[in-house]
Design a protein around this motif. Structure first.
Motif, PDB file in Angstrom:
ATOM      1  N   VAL A 239      25.182  76.882  29.658  1.00 17.82           N
ATOM      2  CA  VAL A 239      25.647  75.870  28.790  1.00 17.82           C
ATOM      3  C   VAL A 239      26.448  74.854  29.596  1.00 17.82           C
ATOM      4  N   LEU A 240      25.944  72.952  28.842  1.00 16.55           N
ATOM      5  CA  LEU A 240      27.055  71.987  29.669  1.00 16.55           C
ATOM      6  C   LEU A 240      27.666  71.341  28.390  1.00 16.55           C
ATOM      7  N   VAL A 241      28.540  71.025  28.915  1.00 22.61           N
ATOM      8  CA  VAL A 241      29.300  70.881  27.581  1.00 22.61           C
ATOM      9  C   VAL A 241      29.976  69.046  28.826  1.00 22.61           C
ATOM     10  N   THR A 242      29.626  67.873  28.503  1.00 19.89           N
ATOM     11  CA  THR A 242      29.503  67.329  29.446  1.00 19.89           C
ATOM     12  C   THR A 242      30.951  66.173  28.236  1.00 19.89           C
ATOM     13  N   GLY A 243      31.206  65.477  29.580  1.00 21.09           N
ATOM     14  CA  GLY A 243      32.420  64.753  29.237  1.00 21.09           C
ATOM     15  C   GLY A 243      33.656  65.462  28.492  1.00 21.09           C
ATOM     16  N   GLY A 244      35.041  64.580  28.105  1.00 20.71           N
ATOM     17  CA  GLY A 244      36.068  65.092  27.457  1.00 20.71           C
ATOM     18  C   GLY A 244      36.821  66.053  28.301  1.00 20.71           C
ATOM     19  N   MET A 245      35.883  65.548  29.727  1.00 22.22           N
ATOM     20  CA  MET A 245      37.171  66.913  30.811  1.00 22.22           C
ATOM     21  C   MET A 245      38.943  65.732  31.567  1.00 22.22           C
ATOM     22  N   SER A 246      38.954  64.583  30.950  1.00 19.77           N
ATOM     23  CA  SER A 246      40.376  64.393  31.683  1.00 19.77           C
ATOM     24  C   SER A 246      40.746  65.310  30.905  1.00 19.77           C
ATOM     25  N   TYR A 267      39.965  75.355  36.773  1.00 18.60           N
ATOM     26  CA  TYR A 267      39.573  74.217  35.797  1.00 18.60           C
ATOM     27  C   TYR A 267      39.867  73.270  37.214  1.00 18.60           C
ATOM     28  N   GLY A 268      38.694  72.727  37.899  1.00 17.02           N
ATOM     29  CA  GLY A 268      39.589  71.953  38.782  1.00 17.02           C
ATOM     30  C   GLY A 268      38.501  72.561  40.101  1.00 17.02           C
ATOM     31  N   THR A 269      38.353  71.476  41.310  1.00 18.11           N
ATOM     32  CA  THR A 269      37.607  72.251  42.009  1.00 18.11           C
ATOM     33  C   THR A 269      38.760  71.351  43.205  1.00 18.11           C
ATOM     34  N   GLY A 270      37.904  71.561  44.411  1.00 16.52           N
ATOM     35  CA  GLY A 270      38.412  70.928  45.312  1.00 16.52           C
ATOM     36  C   GLY A 270      37.854  69.338  46.175  1.00 16.52           C
ATOM     37  N   MET A 271      36.773  69.355  45.614  1.00 20.36           N
ATOM     38  CA  MET A 271      35.526  68.543  46.211  1.00 20.36           C
ATOM     39  C   MET A 271      35.731  67.172  44.887  1.00 20.36           C
ATOM     40  N   LEU A 272      35.398  65.855  45.870  1.00 13.04           N
ATOM     41  CA  LEU A 272      35.955  64.824  45.058  1.00 13.04           C
ATOM     42  C   LEU A 272      34.255  63.563  45.877  1.00 13.04           C
ATOM     43  N   PRO A 273      33.477  63.686  44.770  1.00 13.27           N
ATOM     44  CA  PRO A 273      33.889  63.515  43.493  1.00 13.27           C
ATOM     45  C   PRO A 273      33.404  64.482  42.689  1.00 13.27           C
ATOM     46  N   GLY A 274      34.122  65.158  40.948  1.00 10.64           N
ATOM     47  CA  GLY A 274      34.266  65.810  41.176  1.00 10.64           C
ATOM     48  C   GLY A 274      35.067  67.196  40.395  1.00 10.64           C
ATOM     49  N   SER A 275      36.582  66.625  40.707  1.00 13.55           N
ATOM     50  CA  SER A 275      37.261  67.864  40.854  1.00 13.55           C
ATOM     51  C   SER A 275      37.473  68.180  39.553  1.00 13.55           C
ATOM     52  N   MET A 276      37.371  67.639  38.131  1.00 14.08           N
ATOM     53  CA  MET A 276      37.726  67.905  36.904  1.00 14.08           C
ATOM     54  C   MET A 276      36.359  68.945  36.346  1.00 14.08           C
ATOM     55  N   LEU A 277      35.968  69.406  37.534  1.00 15.61           N
ATOM     56  CA  LEU A 277      35.029  70.571  36.649  1.00 15.61           C
ATOM     57  C   LEU A 277      35.226  71.606  36.422  1.00 15.61           C
ATOM     58  N   MET A 278      34.590  71.920  35.280  1.00 13.44           N
ATOM     59  CA  MET A 278      35.264  73.235  34.575  1.00 13.44           C
ATOM     60  C   MET A 278      34.614  74.443  34.715  1.00 13.44           C
ATOM     61  N   GLY A 292      33.359  62.793  33.807  1.00 20.32           N
ATOM     62  CA  GLY A 292      32.461  62.081  33.725  1.00 20.32           C
ATOM     63  C   GLY A 292      31.190  61.128  35.036  1.00 20.32           C
ATOM     64  N   CYS A 293      32.224  61.155  36.244  1.00 17.43           N
ATOM     65  CA  CYS A 293      31.709  60.892  37.855  1.00 17.43           C
ATOM     66  C   CYS A 293      30.286  61.271  37.519  1.00 17.43           C
ATOM     67  N   VAL A 294      30.214  62.625  36.285  1.00 15.35           N
ATOM     68  CA  VAL A 294      28.080  62.937  36.899  1.00 15.35           C
ATOM     69  C   VAL A 294      27.087  62.375  36.424  1.00 15.35           C
ATOM     70  N   ILE A 295      27.779  61.438  35.574  1.00 13.02           N
ATOM     71  CA  ILE A 295      27.087  59.816  34.945  1.00 13.02           C
ATOM     72  C   ILE A 295      26.256  58.934  36.540  1.00 13.02           C
ATOM     73  N   HIS A 296      27.126  58.487  37.216  1.00 11.06           N
ATOM     74  CA  HIS A 296      27.374  57.422  37.591  1.00 11.06           C
ATOM     75  C   HIS A 296      27.619  57.758  39.808  1.00 11.06           C
ATOM     76  N   ASP A 297      27.887  59.054  40.095  1.00  6.65           N
ATOM     77  CA  ASP A 297      28.059  59.044  41.353  1.00  6.65           C
ATOM     78  C   ASP A 297      26.595  60.265  41.303  1.00  6.65           C
ATOM     79  N   PRO A 298      26.531  59.838  42.840  1.00  6.16           N
ATOM     80  CA  PRO A 298      24.409  60.467  42.715  1.00  6.16           C
ATOM     81  C   PRO A 298      24.548  62.156  43.403  1.00  6.16           C
ATOM     82  N   TYR A 299      25.907  62.104  43.972  1.00  4.35           N
ATOM     83  CA  TYR A 299      26.442  63.214  44.298  1.00  4.35           C
ATOM     84  C   TYR A 299      27.972  63.938  43.821  1.00  4.35           C
ATOM     85  N   THR A 300      27.550  65.024  43.268  1.00  2.39           N
ATOM     86  CA  THR A 300      29.318  65.097  42.485  1.00  2.39           C
ATOM     87  C   THR A 300      28.982  67.227  42.616  1.00  2.39           C
ATOM     88  N   SER A 301      30.173  67.900  42.268  1.00  3.13           N
ATOM     89  CA  SER A 301      30.551  69.117  42.186  1.00  3.13           C
ATOM     90  C   SER A 301      29.517  69.892  41.864  1.00  3.13           C
TER      91      SER A 301
END
Length: 331
Positions: A239-246, A267-278, A292-301
């Motif tokens: 299950v992927l829950v998109t948004g609401g991660m800030s 809740y959080g990774t060392g990678m940017l973009p995508g540090s707020m991945l849970m 939210g970076c998943v929408i616009h960045d080509p490669y994230t966590s």
């Protein structure tokens, strides 16, 4: 007794057998063997040999305990080969390890280091956990000299055996049913159009899995939690829950995943973009909170964790932390 290499001028080489591949380079057009090891030199070959600067060739007689570079490369490749890997024919002293399927490349880094520590032995690979395609070269084996001592090959093979063999293999992706819960009152009430759905669907489908559905939830933890649970009850494998991660007060996704009773890995990774991945697990079902970076960045966590999960692996907090080293992809 050591091997002997006899140097023969091409004018006297008719009928001689080549001891190694001879490479031809045509800039921008071709680089590869003009003649391969074992080729019997013919009179018509003279001009071609001279055109690549070969006025002499070697005729080789191997002594006991010595191995030709092609055969040595084959033995290294065989010792490293794991599941879903095929070997190419030797070419210019090198053997490629090629993926037989789309999947996640697994490499025993410690064993690879060990093999490369054997003098003049080479095993070169892609990084561990690289998503690869069928027919992609994922590793290559060779030795440096034309003639290689067999006792060094025995060391290479012992290292591979110590690590259980299968140093390079491809793990197939599993076909997952994926549910998507898109959060945010602005999307739920139709004030803006959702942009997560198409992006997530494309990323999931490229690994052979499928979306079983997408639902919209307002910024209400109870609604988000019930929609996640509904997908799990319907048999979702992920299950992927998109948004609401800030950190905004209206962003309720992390709290909703926690209230579900899921095991929160991080809740959080060392990678940017995508540090707020849970990353969380409800039983055996992974639940990911996507920033939210998943929408616009080509490669994230998310792009890093998704193939791991679809290959059946469970993420750990320590690994997600380790992604900070080398994990800066944009700023």
């Amino acid at each position: 007794m050591k091997s002997s290499l006899r140097e023969i001028h091409v004018s006297q080489a008719t009928g001689m057998v080549l001891a190694h591949d001879l490479t031809q380079v045509l800039p921008g057009k071709y680089k590869g063997p003009l003649f391969r090891k074992g080729h019997v030199i013919q009179e018509k070959d003279m001009e071609s040999l001279l055109s690549i600067g070969k006025e002499h060739i070697y005729v080789m007689d191997l002594a006991a305990g010595e191995v030709h570079e092609n055969d040595a490369a084959c033995r290294i490749a065989v010792s490293a080969r794991g599941k879903s890997i095929r070997l190419s024919s030797p070419r210019e002293g090198k053997v490629n390890l090629v993926a037989e399927i789309d999947g996640l490349l697994k490499v025993n880094k410690e064993a690879v280091h060990g093999i490369n520590g054997v003098e003049q032995a080479v095993l070169s690979t892609l990084f561990d956990n690289t998503p690869v395609k069928k027919d992609q070269v994922v590793a290559a084996a060779r030795v440096i000299p034309l003639i290689y001592p067999e006792d060094r090959l025995i060391k290479v093979e012992a290292i591979a055996e110590k690590h259980g063999g299968a140093l390079v293999e491809v793990r197939p992706y599993q076909v997952y049913k994926v549910g998507v819960v898109t959060t945010g009152s602005e999307v739920y009430h139709g004030r803006i159009q959702d942009r997560f759905g198409p992006v997530v669907q494309e990323k999931v489908q490229q690994y052979g899995s499928m979306l079983m559905g997408q639902t919209l939830a307002s910024d209400d933890k109870g609604m988000i939690t019930s929609q996640i649970r509904a997908f799990i009850d319907q048999g979702a494998d992920l299950v992927l829950v998109t948004g609401g991660m800030s950190v905004d007060p209206d962003d309720r996704t992390p709290g909703a995943i926690a209230e579900l009773g899921a095991e929160i890995i991080s809740y959080g990774t060392g990678m940017l973009p995508g540090s707020m991945l849970m990353v969380a697990y409800y039983g055996t079902v992974p639940v990911l909170g996507l920033p939210g970076c998943v929408i616009h960045d080509p490669y994230t966590s998310f792009d890093r964790v998704l193939p791991r999960i679809l290959a059946g692996e469970k993420m750990t907090k320590q690994e997600l932390i380790s992604w900070g080293y080398g994990g800066l992809h944009s700023c």
